[in-house]
Design a protein around this motif. Structure first.
Motif, mmCIF file in Angstrom:
data_model
loop_
_atom_site.group_PDB
_atom_site.id
_atom_site.type_symbol
_atom_site.label_atom_id
_atom_site.label_comp_id
_atom_site.label_asym_id
_atom_site.label_seq_id
_atom_site.Cartn_x
_atom_site.Cartn_y
_atom_site.Cartn_z
ATOM 1 N N ILE A 42 0.865 -1.183 0.000
ATOM 2 C CA ILE A 42 0.000 0.000 0.000
ATOM 3 C C ILE A 42 0.905 1.238 0.000
ATOM 4 N N THR A 43 0.657 2.184 -0.883
ATOM 5 C CA THR A 43 1.515 3.372 -0.925
ATOM 6 C C THR A 43 0.749 4.620 -0.491
ATOM 7 N N TYR A 50 -6.911 -1.616 -2.433
ATOM 8 C CA TYR A 50 -5.859 -1.246 -3.414
ATOM 9 C C TYR A 50 -6.278 -0.170 -4.406
ATOM 10 N N ILE A 91 -7.176 3.835 -5.331
ATOM 11 C CA ILE A 91 -6.426 5.043 -4.953
ATOM 12 C C ILE A 91 -7.369 6.151 -4.500
ATOM 13 N N ASN A 114 -5.148 4.265 4.423
ATOM 14 C CA ASN A 114 -4.024 3.361 4.682
ATOM 15 C C ASN A 114 -4.477 2.183 5.551
ATOM 16 N N ASN A 117 -4.539 2.680 -1.434
ATOM 17 C CA ASN A 117 -3.429 3.591 -1.688
ATOM 18 C C ASN A 117 -3.967 5.007 -1.562
#
Ligand SMILES: C[S@@+](CC[C@H](N)C(=O)[O-])C[C@H]1O[C@@H](n2cnc3c(N)ncnc32)[C@H](O)[C@@H]1O
Length: 292
Positions: free
Chosen positions: A3-4, A225, A227, A243, A248
């Motif tokens: 996860i970014t 996942y 955004i 998060n 993301n």
């Protein structure tokens, strides 16, 4: 899968240009309201608000996936004894820009305290405007179902004859309902009113979202996942919740202290911080300030 979380420090009008077309699944945000918080950030005059916001909403329209959703938390202020019309003007201008104004949710601030004004009562609600790029947007309604609760003992206890058949709308909307379908069910779909207390304990930001607010929209409009973007990130509530929910996230804020603060709160292994960049290319730049 990792996860970014990406944080961009700077003005959203410029920083959003760094994001790719159709790359975001959900935008949840609360921009500065007109004429408010001049000493910390914001303070845009109500007459200039629409012109200030439109270049940002233009970028949001570009970066949002066609199946994505934009939730805008906003409320018009009172100017010289009248409600200002800038929110309505903004809706009309955003429609001209290409947005569909698909829905309006109400955030009822249920912990609002008492007060006295000569000609009105305390404001206890704010708008949560929903905009989309297309009529076919992703919506996971089952994820926000609520217990049947009081309906089971009240409305569903006393069914009329029309409640037991499909009753088509008299105004020709094409909608119909058969209320008896909901007998014996444990859960129902919620209304478009969110009863949430305001966030009083966040000492890091004067106007933070309660976590349940982004959480509800993230559940409703995204899956793991996807955004999530908050172009007015503040203390990062949207990113922190995203998060935790394995989405993301991307945040932008014009105040460097907020960017630093959010960076510290999130798991550094998953976090990248972008400084303002003089050359705004439409492709994502190389991640250059990893805090790994
Ligand atoms: C109402 S607050 C958002 C609070 C946030 N929802 C939270 O939970 O903490 C608005 C934020 O927008 C930021 N801001 C104001 N103008 C901006 C701009 N042009 N670009 C990016 N951020 C901006 C402010 O610094 C402030 O933190």
């Amino acid at each position: 899968m990792e996860i970014t979380t990406d944080i961009y420090f700077g003005d959203s009008k410029e920083q959003l240009k760094l994001l790719s077309n159709n790359s975001v699944d959900l935008v949840v945000t609360s921009p500065p309201y007109a004429d408010q918080r001049k000493n910390t950030y914001g303070g845009i005059h109500h007459n200039k608000y629409v012109d200030w916001f439109l270049p940002i909403s233009k970028e949001l329209l570009r970066v949002l996936n066609p199946t994505g959703t934009f939730i805008l938390n906003i409320k018009e202020k009172v100017v010289e004894g009248e409600r200002s019309t800038y929110v309505m003007e903004l809706i009309l201008e955003m429609r001209k820009q290409g947005w569909l104004w698909t829905e309006e949710f109400i955030w009822h601030k249920k912990n609002c305290y008492p007060g006295k004004w000569p000609n009105r009562f305390r404001d206890a609600w704010e708008r949560l405007l929903q905009f989309n790029k297309s009529r076919k947007f992703n919506m996971y309604q089952e994820k926000v179902m609520v217990p049947m609760g009081d309906w089971a003992n009240s409305r569903l206890k006393n069914l009329s004859d029309t409640d037991k058949i499909r009753d088509n709308s008299k105004v020709g909307s094409g909608f119909g309902k058969n209320i008896s379908n909901w007998l014996e069910r444990d859960n129902a779909y919620p209304t478009n009113v969110l009863h949430l207390a305001t966030e009083c304990n966040n000492k890091n930001h004067s106007a933070a979202f309660p976590e349940e607010l982004p959480e509800w929209f993230i559940k409703l409009f995204t899956k793991e996942y996807d955004i999530v973007l908050d172009p007015f990130m503040g203390s990062g509530t949207t990113l922190i919740v995203a998060n935790r929910m394995k989405r993301n996230s991307i945040g932008v804020d014009i105040v460097p202290e907020y960017c630093e603060m959010v960076k510290k709160q999130l798991n550094p292994v998953e976090l990248y911080l972008f400084e303002p960049n003089a050359k705004y290319e439409k492709t994502k730049p190389k991640r250059h300030t990893s805090v790994r």
